[in-house]
Design a protein around this motif. Sequence first.
Motif, PDB file in Angstrom:
ATOM      1  N   THR A 211       0.827  -1.218   0.000  1.00  0.00           N
ATOM      2  CA  THR A 211       0.000   0.000   0.000  1.00  0.00           C
ATOM      3  C   THR A 211       0.861   1.268   0.000  1.00  0.00           C
ATOM      4  O   THR A 211       0.489   2.266  -0.611  1.00  0.00           O
ATOM      5  CB  THR A 211      -0.950   0.009   1.211  1.00  0.00           C
ATOM      6  OG1 THR A 211      -0.197  -0.130   2.421  1.00  0.00           O
ATOM      7  CG2 THR A 211      -1.957  -1.123   1.109  1.00  0.00           C
ATOM      8  N   GLU A 212       2.005   1.232   0.673  1.00  0.00           N
ATOM      9  CA  GLU A 212       2.880   2.406   0.681  1.00  0.00           C
ATOM     10  C   GLU A 212       3.583   2.591  -0.658  1.00  0.00           C
ATOM     11  O   GLU A 212       3.890   3.715  -1.050  1.00  0.00           O
ATOM     12  CB  GLU A 212       3.901   2.292   1.812  1.00  0.00           C
ATOM     13  CG  GLU A 212       3.286   2.417   3.199  1.00  0.00           C
ATOM     14  CD  GLU A 212       4.329   2.585   4.285  1.00  0.00           C
ATOM     15  OE1 GLU A 212       5.516   2.774   3.954  1.00  0.00           O
ATOM     16  OE2 GLU A 212       3.949   2.528   5.465  1.00  0.00           O
ATOM     17  N   ALA A 213       3.814   1.485  -1.358  1.00  0.00           N
ATOM     18  CA  ALA A 213       4.464   1.576  -2.665  1.00  0.00           C
ATOM     19  C   ALA A 213       3.482   2.025  -3.745  1.00  0.00           C
ATOM     20  O   ALA A 213       3.895   2.603  -4.757  1.00  0.00           O
ATOM     21  CB  ALA A 213       5.068   0.230  -3.041  1.00  0.00           C
ATOM     22  N   HIS A 214       2.173   1.786  -3.545  1.00  0.00           N
ATOM     23  CA  HIS A 214       1.172   2.118  -4.560  1.00  0.00           C
ATOM     24  C   HIS A 214      -0.021   2.835  -3.932  1.00  0.00           C
ATOM     25  O   HIS A 214      -1.153   2.341  -3.962  1.00  0.00           O
ATOM     26  CB  HIS A 214       0.697   0.844  -5.278  1.00  0.00           C
ATOM     27  CG  HIS A 214       1.793   0.074  -5.944  1.00  0.00           C
ATOM     28  ND1 HIS A 214       2.329   0.445  -7.161  1.00  0.00           N
ATOM     29  CD2 HIS A 214       2.464  -1.039  -5.554  1.00  0.00           C
ATOM     30  CE1 HIS A 214       3.278  -0.408  -7.498  1.00  0.00           C
ATOM     31  NE2 HIS A 214       3.393  -1.316  -6.541  1.00  0.00           N
ATOM     32  N   PRO A 215       0.214   4.019  -3.371  1.00  0.00           N
ATOM     33  CA  PRO A 215      -0.868   4.737  -2.693  1.00  0.00           C
ATOM     34  C   PRO A 215      -1.972   5.216  -3.634  1.00  0.00           C
ATOM     35  O   PRO A 215      -3.072   5.547  -3.187  1.00  0.00           O
ATOM     36  CB  PRO A 215      -0.143   5.922  -2.045  1.00  0.00           C
ATOM     37  CG  PRO A 215       1.068   6.138  -2.892  1.00  0.00           C
ATOM     38  CD  PRO A 215       1.478   4.772  -3.333  1.00  0.00           C
ATOM     39  N   LYS A 266      12.257  -1.579  10.060  1.00  0.00           N
ATOM     40  CA  LYS A 266      12.190  -0.310   9.333  1.00  0.00           C
ATOM     41  C   LYS A 266      13.150  -0.293   8.154  1.00  0.00           C
ATOM     42  O   LYS A 266      12.819   0.186   7.057  1.00  0.00           O
ATOM     43  CB  LYS A 266      12.491   0.847  10.284  1.00  0.00           C
ATOM     44  CG  LYS A 266      11.397   1.085  11.321  1.00  0.00           C
ATOM     45  CD  LYS A 266      11.775   2.206  12.281  1.00  0.00           C
ATOM     46  CE  LYS A 266      10.683   2.410  13.328  1.00  0.00           C
ATOM     47  NZ  LYS A 266      11.052   3.481  14.310  1.00  0.00           N
ATOM     48  N   THR A 267      14.349  -0.838   8.370  1.00  0.00           N
ATOM     49  CA  THR A 267      15.333  -0.897   7.288  1.00  0.00           C
ATOM     50  C   THR A 267      14.836  -1.773   6.151  1.00  0.00           C
ATOM     51  O   THR A 267      14.976  -1.417   4.967  1.00  0.00           O
ATOM     52  CB  THR A 267      16.668  -1.446   7.809  1.00  0.00           C
ATOM     53  OG1 THR A 267      17.177  -0.568   8.832  1.00  0.00           O
ATOM     54  CG2 THR A 267      17.702  -1.553   6.689  1.00  0.00           C
ATOM     55  N   SER A 268      14.239  -2.903   6.481  1.00  0.00           N
ATOM     56  CA  SER A 268      13.724  -3.828   5.467  1.00  0.00           C
ATOM     57  C   SER A 268      12.577  -3.208   4.703  1.00  0.00           C
ATOM     58  O   SER A 268      12.477  -3.348   3.475  1.00  0.00           O
ATOM     59  CB  SER A 268      13.265  -5.136   6.133  1.00  0.00           C
ATOM     60  OG  SER A 268      14.341  -5.791   6.769  1.00  0.00           O
ATOM     61  N   VAL A 269      11.684  -2.514   5.407  1.00  0.00           N
ATOM     62  CA  VAL A 269      10.547  -1.860   4.773  1.00  0.00           C
ATOM     63  C   VAL A 269      11.042  -0.784   3.789  1.00  0.00           C
ATOM     64  O   VAL A 269      10.572  -0.694   2.654  1.00  0.00           O
ATOM     65  CB  VAL A 269       9.603  -1.242   5.822  1.00  0.00           C
ATOM     66  CG1 VAL A 269       8.589  -0.319   5.168  1.00  0.00           C
ATOM     67  CG2 VAL A 269       8.881  -2.354   6.589  1.00  0.00           C
ATOM     68  N   GLN A 270      11.986   0.027   4.229  1.00  0.00           N
ATOM     69  CA  GLN A 270      12.514   1.094   3.358  1.00  0.00           C
ATOM     70  C   GLN A 270      13.195   0.512   2.135  1.00  0.00           C
ATOM     71  O   GLN A 270      13.051   1.027   1.021  1.00  0.00           O
ATOM     72  CB  GLN A 270      13.487   1.970   4.142  1.00  0.00           C
ATOM     73  CG  GLN A 270      12.823   2.859   5.182  1.00  0.00           C
ATOM     74  CD  GLN A 270      11.769   3.780   4.568  1.00  0.00           C
ATOM     75  OE1 GLN A 270      12.006   4.397   3.538  1.00  0.00           O
ATOM     76  NE2 GLN A 270      10.611   3.877   5.219  1.00  0.00           N
ATOM     77  N   ALA A 271      13.955  -0.574   2.333  1.00  0.00           N
ATOM     78  CA  ALA A 271      14.644  -1.210   1.203  1.00  0.00           C
ATOM     79  C   ALA A 271      13.631  -1.733   0.190  1.00  0.00           C
ATOM     80  O   ALA A 271      13.837  -1.637  -1.023  1.00  0.00           O
ATOM     81  CB  ALA A 271      15.533  -2.346   1.707  1.00  0.00           C
ATOM     82  N   MET A 272      12.528  -2.286   0.697  1.00  0.00           N
ATOM     83  CA  MET A 272      11.501  -2.812  -0.189  1.00  0.00           C
ATOM     84  C   MET A 272      10.796  -1.696  -0.948  1.00  0.00           C
ATOM     85  O   MET A 272      10.508  -1.815  -2.143  1.00  0.00           O
ATOM     86  CB  MET A 272      10.486  -3.610   0.642  1.00  0.00           C
ATOM     87  CG  MET A 272       9.583  -4.506  -0.177  1.00  0.00           C
ATOM     88  SD  MET A 272      10.508  -5.885  -0.878  1.00  0.00           S
ATOM     89  CE  MET A 272       9.250  -6.559  -1.972  1.00  0.00           C
ATOM     90  N   LEU A 273      10.554  -0.579  -0.266  1.00  0.00           N
ATOM     91  CA  LEU A 273       9.897   0.546  -0.922  1.00  0.00           C
ATOM     92  C   LEU A 273      10.776   1.128  -2.032  1.00  0.00           C
ATOM     93  O   LEU A 273      10.285   1.477  -3.105  1.00  0.00           O
ATOM     94  CB  LEU A 273       9.559   1.629   0.118  1.00  0.00           C
ATOM     95  CG  LEU A 273       8.473   1.277   1.123  1.00  0.00           C
ATOM     96  CD1 LEU A 273       8.335   2.386   2.159  1.00  0.00           C
ATOM     97  CD2 LEU A 273       7.138   1.034   0.433  1.00  0.00           C
ATOM     98  N   VAL A 274      12.074   1.225  -1.751  1.00  0.00           N
ATOM     99  CA  VAL A 274      13.004   1.730  -2.763  1.00  0.00           C
ATOM    100  C   VAL A 274      13.041   0.793  -3.970  1.00  0.00           C
ATOM    101  O   VAL A 274      13.048   1.234  -5.123  1.00  0.00           O
ATOM    102  CB  VAL A 274      14.413   1.887  -2.164  1.00  0.00           C
ATOM    103  CG1 VAL A 274      15.436   2.160  -3.254  1.00  0.00           C
ATOM    104  CG2 VAL A 274      14.434   3.008  -1.120  1.00  0.00           C
ATOM    105  N   ALA A 275      13.040  -0.500  -3.698  1.00  0.00           N
ATOM    106  CA  ALA A 275      13.098  -1.486  -4.784  1.00  0.00           C
ATOM    107  C   ALA A 275      11.845  -1.451  -5.645  1.00  0.00           C
ATOM    108  O   ALA A 275      11.886  -1.771  -6.853  1.00  0.00           O
ATOM    109  CB  ALA A 275      13.281  -2.889  -4.199  1.00  0.00           C
TER     110      ALA A 275
END
Length: 277
Positions: A211-215, A266-275
């Motif tokens: 949801t954060e990647a595709h708001p 948090k680090t994993s979430v951010q890495a996934m969002l960037v990817a």
Amino acid sequence: MAQSSRSIRRALACLAFAGLAVAQTPARAEDTGAWQSVKKAGVLRCGAAVAPPYVMRDPKTGEYSGFFSDLCRNFGQNVLKVKVEFVDTTWDNIVAGLQSDKWDVSMALNQTPEREKAVSFSAPATDYNVSFVYNKHNPKVPQGAHAIADIDKPGVTVAVMSGTAQDKVISATFKQARIMRLPGNDETRLALMSKRADLLADANITNMLLTEAHPDWAATVQPTPPLAQQQVAFAVRKETPAADIALLNDYVGAQVKSGAVDKLIKTSVQAMLVANK
């Protein structure tokens, strides 16, 4: 008298041998412990079924990331002082592979009564519940839905990774909607994005990534009360000695208490969002 002396010597020899056997027993028991075997092999094998952000795998390099991967890597390198190897598997095989000694620990397993019959669990690293992502422009899913009855309807298709905790939960909960079981996270997301599925059932943290990647189009149904509130932990074989489990528990507990797990999430979430950008 001489015969009596020989008898005494034989008896003493037997006692000495018995004492030696008793003294050696703990050492043999220690040698057969899970972590002792890992140290002898020089490698900790972590069973890895992909479920972002818990366990992630780069399709190009094959390298593993995600906060459970980091926890397993740190436990092997910093606590057991061995190399760490990730063994690729699926959620359908994550328990069976552990039982058959294909790896030493399984990562990111929901602690369910069914699984507790087959394996032992560490202290929990985080909590889990099931949520549902949908396209907010899909007329089949009512805006503001928060109950299973709002989405468990004929003509609705729910995509889920086969063999996961969420698969078992919705299989027992949904009575009318069609369940589309797929082998991995990429396949379930593609089913939702291509509109072959109306909803994607997954862990709340994993769905938050989507949801954060595709708001612009992705929204979440978070059932009230939470659906299948559980704890997520490492799993080890059922016969693992209590002392070995205690060592793993001490490590996980310290990581949670210090805030290290929250930082890794948090680090994993951010890495996934960037990817996903």
